[in-house]
Each structure stands twice: as structure tokens, then as C-alpha cells.
Design a protein around this motif. Structure first.
Motif, PDB file in Angstrom:
ATOM      1  N   ALA A 183       0.913  -1.523   0.214  1.00 13.03           N
ATOM      2  CA  ALA A 183       0.167  -0.119   0.216  1.00 13.03           C
ATOM      3  C   ALA A 183       0.549   1.047  -0.034  1.00 13.03           C
ATOM      4  N   VAL A 184       2.317   1.400   0.811  1.00 14.76           N
ATOM      5  CA  VAL A 184       3.104   2.506   1.555  1.00 14.76           C
ATOM      6  C   VAL A 184       3.399   2.434  -0.276  1.00 14.76           C
ATOM      7  N   SER A 185       3.690   1.645  -1.821  1.00 13.28           N
ATOM      8  CA  SER A 185       4.622   2.066  -2.285  1.00 13.28           C
ATOM      9  C   SER A 185       3.765   2.516  -2.855  1.00 13.28           C
ATOM     10  N   GLN A 186       2.164   2.541  -3.041  1.00 14.11           N
ATOM     11  CA  GLN A 186       1.825   2.841  -4.323  1.00 14.11           C
ATOM     12  C   GLN A 186       1.503   4.486  -4.154  1.00 14.11           C
ATOM     13  N   LEU A 187       1.599   4.637  -3.129  1.00 13.52           N
ATOM     14  CA  LEU A 187       2.190   6.375  -2.885  1.00 13.52           C
ATOM     15  C   LEU A 187       3.411   6.899  -3.800  1.00 13.52           C
ATOM     16  N   PHE A 188       4.408   6.109  -3.921  1.00 14.76           N
ATOM     17  CA  PHE A 188       5.610   6.437  -4.454  1.00 14.76           C
ATOM     18  C   PHE A 188       5.967   5.611  -6.295  1.00 14.76           C
ATOM     19  N   VAL A 189       4.605   5.734  -6.966  1.00 19.91           N
ATOM     20  CA  VAL A 189       5.122   5.378  -8.155  1.00 19.91           C
ATOM     21  C   VAL A 189       6.100   5.969  -9.469  1.00 19.91           C
ATOM     22  N   LEU A 190       6.337   4.767  -9.479  1.00 19.14           N
ATOM     23  CA  LEU A 190       7.150   5.475 -10.650  1.00 19.14           C
ATOM     24  C   LEU A 190       8.641   5.943 -10.607  1.00 19.14           C
ATOM     25  N   SER A 191       8.831   5.566  -8.912  1.00 21.10           N
ATOM     26  CA  SER A 191      10.466   6.318  -7.978  1.00 21.10           C
ATOM     27  C   SER A 191      11.169   4.668  -7.564  1.00 21.10           C
ATOM     28  N   TYR A 192      11.740   5.665  -7.478  1.00 25.10           N
ATOM     29  CA  TYR A 192      13.358   4.483  -6.339  1.00 25.10           C
ATOM     30  C   TYR A 192      12.434   4.016  -4.632  1.00 25.10           C
ATOM     31  N   PHE A 193      11.604   4.833  -4.338  1.00 28.99           N
ATOM     32  CA  PHE A 193      11.188   4.067  -3.108  1.00 28.99           C
ATOM     33  C   PHE A 193       9.619   3.010  -3.228  1.00 28.99           C
ATOM     34  N   GLU A 194       9.219   2.917  -4.478  1.00 26.99           N
ATOM     35  CA  GLU A 194       8.266   2.503  -4.862  1.00 26.99           C
ATOM     36  C   GLU A 194       8.858   0.359  -5.179  1.00 26.99           C
ATOM     37  N   THR A 195      10.388   0.597  -5.441  1.00 25.33           N
ATOM     38  CA  THR A 195      10.752  -0.490  -5.731  1.00 25.33           C
ATOM     39  C   THR A 195      11.588  -1.121  -4.003  1.00 25.33           C
ATOM     40  N   VAL A 196      11.371   0.028  -3.234  1.00 28.45           N
ATOM     41  CA  VAL A 196      12.055  -0.317  -1.772  1.00 28.45           C
ATOM     42  C   VAL A 196      11.075  -0.849  -1.473  1.00 28.45           C
ATOM     43  N   PHE A 197      10.399  -0.132  -1.217  1.00 27.93           N
ATOM     44  CA  PHE A 197       8.603  -0.981  -0.518  1.00 27.93           C
ATOM     45  C   PHE A 197       8.615  -2.162  -0.821  1.00 27.93           C
ATOM     46  N   LEU A 198       8.421  -2.275  -2.013  1.00 27.01           N
ATOM     47  CA  LEU A 198       8.076  -3.703  -2.812  1.00 27.01           C
ATOM     48  C   LEU A 198       8.691  -5.236  -2.275  1.00 27.01           C
ATOM     49  N   SER A 199       9.904  -4.558  -2.314  1.00 26.78           N
ATOM     50  CA  SER A 199      11.205  -5.769  -1.976  1.00 26.78           C
ATOM     51  C   SER A 199      10.999  -5.615  -0.647  1.00 26.78           C
TER      52      SER A 199
END
Length: 242
Positions: A183-199
Motif C-alpha cells: 500500500a505504501v509503495s503505491q504512494l511512490f509510483v515510478l520512483s526508487y522508493f516504490e522498488t524499496v517498499f516492494l522489496s
């Protein structure tokens, strides 16, 4: 360690709560997969168990905390942990014995669900028209997911003497680990943080394994996840031992 493991496993098998939670898990999956129209495999019309492997993690969030909540909490409440702690076993042996006893019970809960695979295998057109590799990968993913949730449950049980508090904390942490990071990764779509939270998301690695491909990164993630919570349990129980 084996003596402690056997004691814990026998304690779980003699507990009515274990049978109730496993029964509820099997009943819920059975109803969702075969009777409820919105999720029924028969209504869906395809020979696959995607619905089961999508629903099982959310049922695990309640099943596993119900199994693990008594691990340390009940012994601390009744004062029997002191008797265990002064025996010639290390903290790690106690923790691992409780961990593997709970994990074995989770495996016992999964074994009856193999009948779903057999049923779909027989109902497939032609017979056997089901992706066995994906099913095998999904079961491995469920086992790894269960091992991660058991580690969380053991940790929360060591924090409190109250089993209800341990259960609630375990459900919350499991939910955050499984769905929160997504859910948090959706706040950073297409950014480095999206990859971090998904990992960091348990769901991301579970879905990866469920595709039938065992990636070393996913295995390392689950091993690290379990190790971190067991180390945290050691820190809590070691600090309170005396």
C-alpha cells in the motif's frame, strides 16, 4: 532441544484451540473455493487453484497467531517458563523448539488441502489439465509465508503474558508485512522508493515464488525475515530470563 520440541508439539496437539483454528481454516477455504459463487472454482471454470493461494495468506494471518499466541505468553502467565529456563537448554534451543513445533502444526493444516489439487486434477478437461509446477511453487510459497508468520507469532508471544494481546499484535504485524508495504509503495509510483517498499513486502516475494520460479532473492528474503524475528525473540526472552 528435541525434548522441548516434543513437549511443545504434544502441547499443541492436545490443545482444543489448535484443532478449532485448523478446522476453521479448512472450513473457510472449502466454502470459499467450492460453495460461494463469487470465489467458487466450479463457477470460475478453469482448472487452477489461484483462488486458494490468494485467500490462504489472509487466513494465515489469523490461523498462525492463534497457534503461536500461547508459546511464551501462557508459560509466563502460569510461571512454568521459569522451570523451563533453568533446565540445561539454551535460549535458542527453547525458541527454535517452539518455532518448529508451531511450524509443524501449520504443515498439518496444509496437508488436507492437497485434496483440492487432486480434485482439480480429476475435474480438468482433459484430466490432469493443471499447472503442477505453479501449484508446487505456490505450496512452497505458502510454507515460507507460514514460517515467516510463525516467527512473528513467536516474537509477539514473548512480549506479553496475555495471549489476546499476543494474538492481536501478531495479526497486526503480519498484515503490515504482507499488505502494508504494498500500500505504501503505491504512494511512490515510478520512483526508487516504490522498488524499496516492494522489496520489503512479504506479498511481493510470495507472489514471485507462486509463479513456480524459485528465486534465490525470495528465499534469502524469507530466511532473513524469520531470522530477524527470532533474534528479536531471543533479545526479549534473554533480557527477561532472570
Amino acid at each position: 532441544m528435541y525434548a522441548v520440541f516434543k513437549r511443545e508439539l504434544m502441547g499443541l496437539l492436545n490443545s482444543l484451540m489448535a484443532y478449532i483454528t485448523i478446522g476453521v481454516f479448512l472450513l473457510a477455504t472449502g466454502l470459499l473455493l467450492w460453495f460461494f459463487p463469487d470465489t467458487s472454482i466450479l463457477e470460475y471454470g478453469y482448472a487452477e487453484l489461484t483462488g486458494f493461494f490468494s485467500l490462504a495468506p489472509f487466513l494465515f494471518m489469523f490461523l498462525i497467531p492463534a497457534i503461536t499466541m500461547r508459546s511464551f505468553a501462557e508459560e509466563r502467565r502460569e510461571g512454568t517458563y521459569v522451570l523451563l529456563a533453568i533446565r540445561p537448554v539454551t535460549d535458542w534451543q527453547i525458541i527454535l523448539a517452539k518455532y518448529f513445533a508451531c511450524l509443524v502444526l501449520v504443515v498439518f493444516a496444509l496437508i488436507p488441502t492437497l485434496i483440492y489439487y487432486y480434485t482439480i486434477y480429476q475435474l480438468g478437461l482433459p484430466q490432469g489439465n493443471i499447472d503442477g509446477g505453479a501449484v508446487t511453487g505456490s505450496y512452497i510459497g505458502l510454507l515460507l509465508l507460514g514460517s515467516a508468520f510463525v516467527a512473528v507469532g513467536i516474537f509477539t508471544s514473548s512480549l506479553s503474558k496475555n495471549q489476546v494481546v499476543a494474538f492481536a499484535l501478531s495479526v497486526f504485524i503480519c498484515f503490515i508485512a504482507y499488505s502494508g508495504f504494498d500500500a505504501v509503495s503505491q504512494l511512490f509510483v515510478l520512483s526508487y522508493f516504490e522498488t524499496v517498499f516492494l522489496s520489503l513486502s512479504v506479498n511481493e516475494h510470495y507472489q514471485s515464488i507462486s509463479r513456480g520460479v524459485l528465486d534465490t532473492r525470495d528465499l534469502i528474503y524469507f530466511i532473513t525475515f524469520v531470522a530477524l524475528f527470532l533474534i528479536a525473540t531471543k533479545a526479549v526472552t534473554g533480557g527477561r530470563k532472570w
